[in-house]
Design an enzyme around this catalytic site. Structure first.
Site, PDB file in Angstrom:
ATOM      1  N   ILE A 158      12.554  11.352 -15.056  1.00 32.42           N
ATOM      2  CA  ILE A 158      12.578  12.423 -14.165  1.00 32.42           C
ATOM      3  C   ILE A 158      13.773  13.445 -14.690  1.00 32.42           C
ATOM      4  O   ILE A 158      14.994  13.268 -14.384  1.00 32.42           O
ATOM      5  CB  ILE A 158      12.581  12.201 -12.840  1.00 32.42           C
ATOM      6  CG1 ILE A 158      11.492  11.263 -12.557  1.00 32.42           C
ATOM      7  CG2 ILE A 158      12.394  13.385 -11.917  1.00 32.42           C
ATOM      8  CD1 ILE A 158      10.202  11.582 -13.036  1.00 32.42           C
ATOM      9  N   GLU A 364       4.499  16.609 -20.658  1.00 30.61           N
ATOM     10  CA  GLU A 364       3.230  17.360 -20.155  1.00 30.61           C
ATOM     11  C   GLU A 364       1.934  16.986 -20.884  1.00 30.61           C
ATOM     12  O   GLU A 364       1.121  17.626 -21.104  1.00 30.61           O
ATOM     13  CB  GLU A 364       3.521  18.721 -20.545  1.00 30.61           C
ATOM     14  CG  GLU A 364       3.575  19.916 -19.101  1.00 30.61           C
ATOM     15  CD  GLU A 364       4.743  19.672 -18.332  1.00 30.61           C
ATOM     16  OE1 GLU A 364       5.760  19.045 -18.736  1.00 30.61           O
ATOM     17  OE2 GLU A 364       4.599  20.008 -17.204  1.00 30.61           O
TER      18      GLU A 364
HETATM   19  C1  LIG Z   1      12.990  13.361 -22.112  1.00 30.03           C
HETATM   20  C2  LIG Z   1      11.882  13.294 -21.075  1.00 30.03           C
HETATM   21  C3  LIG Z   1      11.685  14.058 -20.061  1.00 30.03           C
HETATM   22  C4  LIG Z   1      10.751  13.775 -19.184  1.00 30.03           C
HETATM   23  N1  LIG Z   1      10.828  14.619 -17.856  1.00 30.03           N
HETATM   24  C5  LIG Z   1       9.709  14.355 -17.132  1.00 30.03           C
HETATM   25  C6  LIG Z   1       9.676  14.892 -15.782  1.00 30.03           C
HETATM   26  O1  LIG Z   1      10.666  15.786 -15.569  1.00 30.03           O
HETATM   27  N2  LIG Z   1       8.699  14.678 -14.645  1.00 30.03           N
HETATM   28  C7  LIG Z   1       7.942  13.671 -15.072  1.00 30.03           C
HETATM   29  O2  LIG Z   1       7.095  13.568 -14.167  1.00 30.03           O
HETATM   30  N3  LIG Z   1       7.612  13.228 -16.164  1.00 30.03           N
HETATM   31  C8  LIG Z   1       8.574  13.408 -17.352  1.00 30.03           C
HETATM   32  N4  LIG Z   1       8.489  12.702 -18.452  1.00 30.03           N
HETATM   33  C9  LIG Z   1       7.509  11.640 -18.766  1.00 30.03           C
HETATM   34  C10 LIG Z   1       6.617  12.302 -19.746  1.00 30.03           C
HETATM   35  O3  LIG Z   1       5.614  13.218 -19.030  1.00 30.03           O
HETATM   36  C11 LIG Z   1       5.791  10.909 -19.991  1.00 30.03           C
HETATM   37  O4  LIG Z   1       6.525  10.079 -21.012  1.00 30.03           O
HETATM   38  C12 LIG Z   1       4.628  11.110 -20.786  1.00 30.03           C
HETATM   39  O5  LIG Z   1       3.465  11.541 -19.796  1.00 30.03           O
HETATM   40  C13 LIG Z   1       3.976   9.731 -21.122  1.00 30.03           C
HETATM   41  O6  LIG Z   1       3.940   8.670 -20.220  1.00 30.03           O
HETATM   42  P1  LIG Z   1       4.537   7.443 -20.727  1.00 30.03           P
HETATM   43  O7  LIG Z   1       5.873   7.622 -21.616  1.00 30.03           O
HETATM   44  O8  LIG Z   1       4.643   6.436 -19.798  1.00 30.03           O
HETATM   45  O9  LIG Z   1       3.522   6.729 -21.945  1.00 30.03           O
HETATM   46  P2  LIG Z   1       2.157   6.010 -21.731  1.00 30.03           P
HETATM   47  O10 LIG Z   1       1.572   6.482 -20.676  1.00 30.03           O
HETATM   48  O11 LIG Z   1       2.632   4.410 -21.656  1.00 30.03           O
HETATM   49  O12 LIG Z   1       1.473   5.966 -23.142  1.00 30.03           O
HETATM   50  C14 LIG Z   1       2.259   5.323 -24.276  1.00 30.03           C
HETATM   51  C15 LIG Z   1       1.229   5.919 -25.319  1.00 30.03           C
HETATM   52  O13 LIG Z   1      -0.176   5.547 -25.367  1.00 30.03           O
HETATM   53  C16 LIG Z   1      -1.102   6.667 -25.336  1.00 30.03           C
HETATM   54  N5  LIG Z   1      -2.286   6.525 -24.606  1.00 30.03           N
HETATM   55  C17 LIG Z   1      -2.226   6.037 -23.214  1.00 30.03           C
HETATM   56  N6  LIG Z   1      -3.328   6.240 -22.552  1.00 30.03           N
HETATM   57  C18 LIG Z   1      -4.152   6.692 -23.562  1.00 30.03           C
HETATM   58  C19 LIG Z   1      -5.641   6.730 -23.846  1.00 30.03           C
HETATM   59  N7  LIG Z   1      -6.552   6.574 -22.811  1.00 30.03           N
HETATM   60  N8  LIG Z   1      -6.194   6.881 -24.845  1.00 30.03           N
HETATM   61  C20 LIG Z   1      -5.373   6.899 -26.090  1.00 30.03           C
HETATM   62  N9  LIG Z   1      -4.040   6.659 -26.049  1.00 30.03           N
HETATM   63  C21 LIG Z   1      -3.445   6.507 -25.039  1.00 30.03           C
HETATM   64  C22 LIG Z   1      -0.173   7.633 -25.237  1.00 30.03           C
HETATM   65  O14 LIG Z   1      -0.605   8.940 -25.548  1.00 30.03           O
HETATM   66  C23 LIG Z   1       1.336   7.187 -25.690  1.00 30.03           C
HETATM   67  O15 LIG Z   1       1.178   7.618 -27.041  1.00 30.03           O
HETATM   68  C24 LIG Z   1       9.891  12.831 -19.312  1.00 30.03           C
HETATM   69  C25 LIG Z   1       9.504  12.198 -20.528  1.00 30.03           C
HETATM   70  C26 LIG Z   1      10.687  12.307 -21.518  1.00 30.03           C
HETATM   71  C27 LIG Z   1      10.696  11.514 -22.621  1.00 30.03           C
END
Ligand SMILES: Cc1cc2nc3c(=O)[nH]c(=O)nc-3n(C[C@H](O)[C@H](O)[C@H](O)COP(=O)(O)OP(=O)(O)OC[C@H]3O[C@@H](n4cnc5c(N)ncnc54)[C@H](O)[C@@H]3O)c2cc1C
Length: 399
Positions: A158, A364
């Site tokens: 976050i 996003e």
């Molecule tokens: C620096 C940084 C700042 C951020 N800031 C915020 C913030 O302010 N607020 C906030 O809420 N979030 C924030 N995020 C979170 C960001 O939105 C998430 O990291 C992102 O949505 C992916 O979630 P995850 O990292 O849990 O990956 P996961 O959901 O675990 O996914 C891992 C991989 O699996 C793939 N995957 C997952 N499901 C599927 C599917 N059905 N089919 C094919 N591939 C799939 C994804 O594409 C990804 O490559 C931030 C992230 C970072 C790194």
């Protein structure tokens, strides 16, 4: 003659560039060293009007519109990628969600301070169980106890949570309709039970950082619920649509920054008595980067243009974000290649720019999430614009 933006947007672009050069660059390294949050500079950005383009004048905004948001986000990200976060948290995902879904008293209580940079915003959707599918991964609970909800759980990545005064946070209300996911306006610094631990990420700013958040019996007054119980997923998805406007623009800014630096370096670096830009293989990289950045920019502008007309924009925002990711990666690869070994030296911003490209590739909605959205829409399985798009700044005619 080239495609041009209205004069007032060009003027805003200049003022962003001037701010970065005159105000931010002299202090940026100091903040990075101390890890302190740059409140004073964010306030100055608010006072300069960088955050108010999507808000009406009675709230302190300029109502210049979403194309203006895109232009400001692009320029900021091009000149200082670490400040690009502000365009989501002070200008769009946090305040615009409150403006778009809040009641009048909530809007007046929170939006003017956020867009003026007087209070710091955050948007807390992602959890340790995964960000790609909030419908299933949100585990944080909000239990009603009289006039309060009590929140327990954890959020992940976050941005600005360590400094945030106000946030939009998604949690699950047991037994509420639908998935129970509900949106809340939270005030982390006002109540106990909120902890933010910074996450160190190579190449990304420490002062303007992302955090792991822990909620323990954290109180939220009932009057700070945003929308109805169970309406949170709809609100979050709508917020992401607007977030993709700024993230696309920020990626375009990064694509430009990488391309401009790659061109400059390829012109000046001589190997064997010849500028490396004279080599066809280097030119191929430069050509790909220039064209990709250009095309991504037009796609990002189209999103702003559609939002300014109150048109549904989920489909084009997903496409713009996806393509801007590709463009920024192409440009970052060109930048990396022309710099040879110097790409790895901290003295050059090559690794930093690449780190921000990687970060925005994930934020996003990851590439796969965009691919799914875009392909299912193109295949006719799931219309990307099936939900009515809420846009309180620009209601479509007759709405
Ligand atoms: C620096 C940084 C700042 C951020 N800031 C915020 C913030 O302010 N607020 C906030 O809420 N979030 C924030 N995020 C979170 C960001 O939105 C998430 O990291 C992102 O949505 C992916 O979630 P995850 O990292 O849990 O990956 P996961 O959901 O675990 O996914 C891992 C991989 O699996 C793939 N995957 C997952 N499901 C599927 C599917 N059905 N089919 C094919 N591939 C799939 C994804 O594409 C990804 O490559 C931030 C992230 C970072 C790194």
């Amino acid at each position: 003659m080239d495609f041009t933006l209205p004069e007032e947007l060009e003027a805003v672009r200049d003022s962003v560039r001037r701010f970065v050069h005159e105000v931010w660059e002299p202090v940026a390294a100091g903040y990075e060293e101390s890890g302190a949050f740059p409140r004073a500079e964010i306030r100055r950005m608010g006072e300069a009007g960088f955050f108010g383009a999507a808000f009406p004048e009675e709230l302190g905004g300029s109502a210049m519109g979403f194309l203006a948001v895109s232009v400001i986000a692009e320029e900021l990200s091009c000149a200082a990628p670490e400040l690009g976060y502000c365009m989501n948290l002070q200008a769009m995902t946090c305040p615009f969600t409150i403006f778009n879904w809040g009641e009048d008293r909530q809007i007046r209580a929170f939006v003017p301070d956020l867009i003026a940079g007087r209070r710091i915003g955050m948007f807390a959707l992602t959890e340790p169980g995964g960000g790609s599918d909030p419908r299933t991964s949100i585990r944080t609970t909000a239990r009603r106890a009289g006039d309060l909800y009590r929140l327990d759980g954890a959020k992940m990545f976050i941005t600005f949570a360590h400094a945030a005064d106000v946030g939009v946070l998604l949690a699950r209300v047991p037994d509420a309709p639908g998935h129970g996911i509900t949106a809340f306006i939270v005030e982390p610094r006002r109540h106990p039970g909120f902890r933010a631990d910074g996450i160190r990420m190579s190449g990304l700013s420490w002062a303007l950082r992302a955090n792991a958040v822990f909620l323990e019996d954290f109180p939220v007054p009932v009057e700070h619920r945003l929308g109805e119980e169970g309406e949170g997923l709809k609100i979050a998805l709508n917020a992401l649509e607007y977030g993709r406007l700024t993230v696309s623009a920020r990626l375009v800014g990064l694509a430009r920054a990488c391309t401009e630096r790659a061109v400059a370096y390829a012109r000046e670096r001589e190997v064997g008595g010849r500028a490396i830009g004279r080599h066809q293989m280097v030119q191929e990289r430069i050509a790909d980067a220039v064209v990709a950045a250009d095309a991504a920019r037009l796609m990002a502008y189209r999103v702003g243009w559609a939002m300014d007309r109150g048109l549904p924009a989920n489909r084009i925002a997903a496409r713009a974000k996806y393509f801007a990711t590709t463009a920024a990666k192409t440009a970052a690869a060109a930048l990396f290649e022309v710099h040879g070994g110097y790409a790895l030296a901290d003295e050059y911003p090559v690794r930093k720019l690449r780190a921000y490209v990687d970060m925005l590739t994930v934020g996003e909605g990851t590439e796969n999430v965009q691919r799914i959205l875009i392909a299912e829409d193109a295949l006719g399985f799931r219309d990307a614009d099936r939900h009515p798009s809420r846009n309180r700044l620009r209601r479509p005619a007759g709405d």
